[in-house]
Design a protein around this motif. Structure first.
Motif, PDB file in Angstrom:
ATOM      1  N   ALA A  67      59.112   2.143 -40.121  1.00 19.16           N
ATOM      2  CA  ALA A  67      58.147   1.641 -39.142  1.00 19.16           C
ATOM      3  C   ALA A  67      58.399   2.342 -37.806  1.00 19.16           C
ATOM      4  N   LEU A  68      57.328   2.520 -37.053  1.00 17.97           N
ATOM      5  CA  LEU A  68      57.443   3.051 -35.695  1.00 17.97           C
ATOM      6  C   LEU A  68      57.472   1.861 -34.747  1.00 17.97           C
ATOM      7  N   ILE A  69      58.579   1.700 -34.054  1.00 23.12           N
ATOM      8  CA  ILE A  69      58.733   0.553 -33.154  1.00 23.12           C
ATOM      9  C   ILE A  69      58.197   0.933 -31.779  1.00 23.12           C
ATOM     10  N   THR A  70      57.177   0.226 -31.331  1.00 26.70           N
ATOM     11  CA  THR A  70      56.574   0.503 -30.021  1.00 26.70           C
ATOM     12  C   THR A  70      56.501  -0.761 -29.168  1.00 26.70           C
ATOM     13  N   SER A  71      57.051  -1.856 -29.659  1.00 31.35           N
ATOM     14  CA  SER A  71      56.978  -3.123 -28.932  1.00 31.35           C
ATOM     15  C   SER A  71      58.300  -3.420 -28.235  1.00 31.35           C
ATOM     16  N   GLY A  72      58.290  -4.484 -27.463  1.00 31.98           N
ATOM     17  CA  GLY A  72      59.506  -4.908 -26.778  1.00 31.98           C
ATOM     18  C   GLY A  72      60.035  -3.818 -25.852  1.00 31.98           C
ATOM     19  N   ILE A  73      61.314  -3.590 -25.901  1.00 31.25           N
ATOM     20  CA  ILE A  73      61.954  -2.594 -25.036  1.00 31.25           C
ATOM     21  C   ILE A  73      61.431  -1.192 -25.330  1.00 31.25           C
ATOM     22  N   TYR A  74      60.929  -0.978 -26.544  1.00 33.81           N
ATOM     23  CA  TYR A  74      60.387   0.336 -26.912  1.00 33.81           C
ATOM     24  C   TYR A  74      59.026   0.604 -26.287  1.00 33.81           C
ATOM     25  N   SER A  75      58.460  -0.360 -25.601  1.00 33.95           N
ATOM     26  CA  SER A  75      57.239  -0.108 -24.839  1.00 33.95           C
ATOM     27  C   SER A  75      57.574   0.457 -23.456  1.00 33.95           C
ATOM     28  N   ARG A  76      58.866   0.480 -23.123  1.00 33.11           N
ATOM     29  CA  ARG A  76      59.315   0.999 -21.823  1.00 33.11           C
ATOM     30  C   ARG A  76      60.177   2.251 -21.939  1.00 33.11           C
ATOM     31  N   SER A  77      60.877   2.399 -23.044  1.00 33.64           N
ATOM     32  CA  SER A  77      61.749   3.554 -23.263  1.00 33.64           C
ATOM     33  C   SER A  77      61.709   3.922 -24.736  1.00 33.64           C
ATOM     34  N   ARG A  78      61.609   5.224 -25.026  1.00 40.46           N
ATOM     35  CA  ARG A  78      61.630   5.653 -26.419  1.00 40.46           C
ATOM     36  C   ARG A  78      63.047   5.617 -26.991  1.00 40.46           C
ATOM     37  N   ASN A  79      64.048   5.573 -26.133  1.00 41.03           N
ATOM     38  CA  ASN A  79      65.444   5.632 -26.585  1.00 41.03           C
ATOM     39  C   ASN A  79      66.329   4.618 -25.859  1.00 41.03           C
ATOM     40  N   PRO A  80      66.011   3.337 -25.965  1.00 40.83           N
ATOM     41  CA  PRO A  80      66.830   2.369 -25.219  1.00 40.83           C
ATOM     42  C   PRO A  80      68.272   2.287 -25.697  1.00 40.83           C
ATOM     43  N   ILE A  81      68.535   2.596 -26.964  1.00 38.54           N
ATOM     44  CA  ILE A  81      69.920   2.561 -27.440  1.00 38.54           C
ATOM     45  C   ILE A  81      70.725   3.662 -26.757  1.00 38.54           C
ATOM     46  N   TYR A  82      70.181   4.862 -26.703  1.00 34.44           N
ATOM     47  CA  TYR A  82      70.890   5.968 -26.051  1.00 34.44           C
ATOM     48  C   TYR A  82      70.966   5.750 -24.542  1.00 34.44           C
ATOM     49  N   LEU A  83      69.934   5.163 -23.973  1.00 31.88           N
ATOM     50  CA  LEU A  83      69.981   4.822 -22.548  1.00 31.88           C
ATOM     51  C   LEU A  83      71.069   3.784 -22.303  1.00 31.88           C
ATOM     52  N   GLY A  84      71.163   2.796 -23.186  1.00 31.70           N
ATOM     53  CA  GLY A  84      72.236   1.804 -23.087  1.00 31.70           C
ATOM     54  C   GLY A  84      73.605   2.440 -23.191  1.00 31.70           C
ATOM     55  N   ASP A  85      73.740   3.399 -24.118  1.00 33.55           N
ATOM     56  CA  ASP A  85      75.009   4.128 -24.245  1.00 33.55           C
ATOM     57  C   ASP A  85      75.357   4.849 -22.942  1.00 33.55           C
ATOM     58  N   ALA A  86      74.358   5.482 -22.331  1.00 36.76           N
ATOM     59  CA  ALA A  86      74.590   6.206 -21.076  1.00 36.76           C
ATOM     60  C   ALA A  86      74.997   5.235 -19.960  1.00 36.76           C
ATOM     61  N   LEU A  87      74.386   4.057 -19.933  1.00 40.36           N
ATOM     62  CA  LEU A  87      74.769   3.056 -18.928  1.00 40.36           C
ATOM     63  C   LEU A  87      76.198   2.578 -19.166  1.00 40.36           C
ATOM     64  N   ILE A  88      76.567   2.384 -20.411  1.00 47.15           N
ATOM     65  CA  ILE A  88      77.932   1.947 -20.734  1.00 47.15           C
ATOM     66  C   ILE A  88      78.943   3.002 -20.299  1.00 47.15           C
ATOM     67  N   LEU A  89      78.685   4.259 -20.623  1.00 44.07           N
ATOM     68  CA  LEU A  89      79.580   5.342 -20.196  1.00 44.07           C
ATOM     69  C   LEU A  89      79.677   5.385 -18.668  1.00 44.07           C
ATOM     70  N   SER A  90      78.547   5.288 -17.999  1.00 43.17           N
ATOM     71  CA  SER A  90      78.536   5.290 -16.525  1.00 43.17           C
ATOM     72  C   SER A  90      79.320   4.114 -15.969  1.00 43.17           C
ATOM     73  N   GLY A  91      79.168   2.967 -16.611  1.00 38.17           N
ATOM     74  CA  GLY A  91      79.872   1.773 -16.154  1.00 38.17           C
ATOM     75  C   GLY A  91      81.382   1.901 -16.261  1.00 38.17           C
TER      76      GLY A  91
END
Length: 144
Positions: A67-91
């Motif tokens: 399935a192509l997920i386009t709802s929820g957080i995926y309506s704002r970012s195509r890669n929220p998991i990788y963005l989350g990873d980047a925030l964790i590393l930055s933190g």
């Protein structure tokens, strides 16, 4: 696997912070910022995993998506998991005062994740979902 890359980069930041104290700058505000960034990253991961579970598709990067997920957080970012990873590393970098690691490792981490995971995933999604993927990618940024 992306989590292993994240752990590797966190370990490199820790090495910079613990082995090269002259390159560390600590401040209580940076520790607070670090905690907020890690917490925000974990929240993004949780929101993204909820969408995967709801869509009943695989979260594993090299598997075909059902399935192509386009709802929820995926309506704002195509890669929220990788963005989350980047925030964790930055933190972690901020919390440890490893500002040099932040300046060097974060861009390198983003490059590795984009090159090894995001581009191939985009190709598979484009092939599997065609116009639906193109429309979603046209309105939602990769790293937003």
């Amino acid at each position: 696997m992306p989590p292993l890359w994240l752990l590797l980069f966190i370990a490199m930041a820790w090495v910079q912070a613990s082995r090269f104290p002259a390159l560390v700058w600590r401040h209580p505000a940076a520790e607070l910022l670090g905690g907020l960034l890690v917490g925000g990253g974990l929240l993004l991961l949780a929101l993204a995993f909820m969408e995967f579970r709801r869509a009943r598709t695989s979260v594993i990067p090299h598997q075909e998506a059902s399935a192509l997920i386009t709802s929820g957080i995926y309506s704002r970012s195509r890669n929220p998991i990788y963005l989350g990873d980047a925030l964790i590393l930055s933190g972690f970098c901020a919390y440890w005062g490893a500002w040099l690691a932040l300046a060097v490792l974060l861009p390198l981490f983003l490059f590795v994740i984009t090159d090894r995971f995001i581009r191939p995933e985009e190709g598979r999604l484009r092939a599997a979902f065609g116009a639906q993927y193109e429309a979603w990618a046209g309105r939602v940024r990769r790293w937003a």
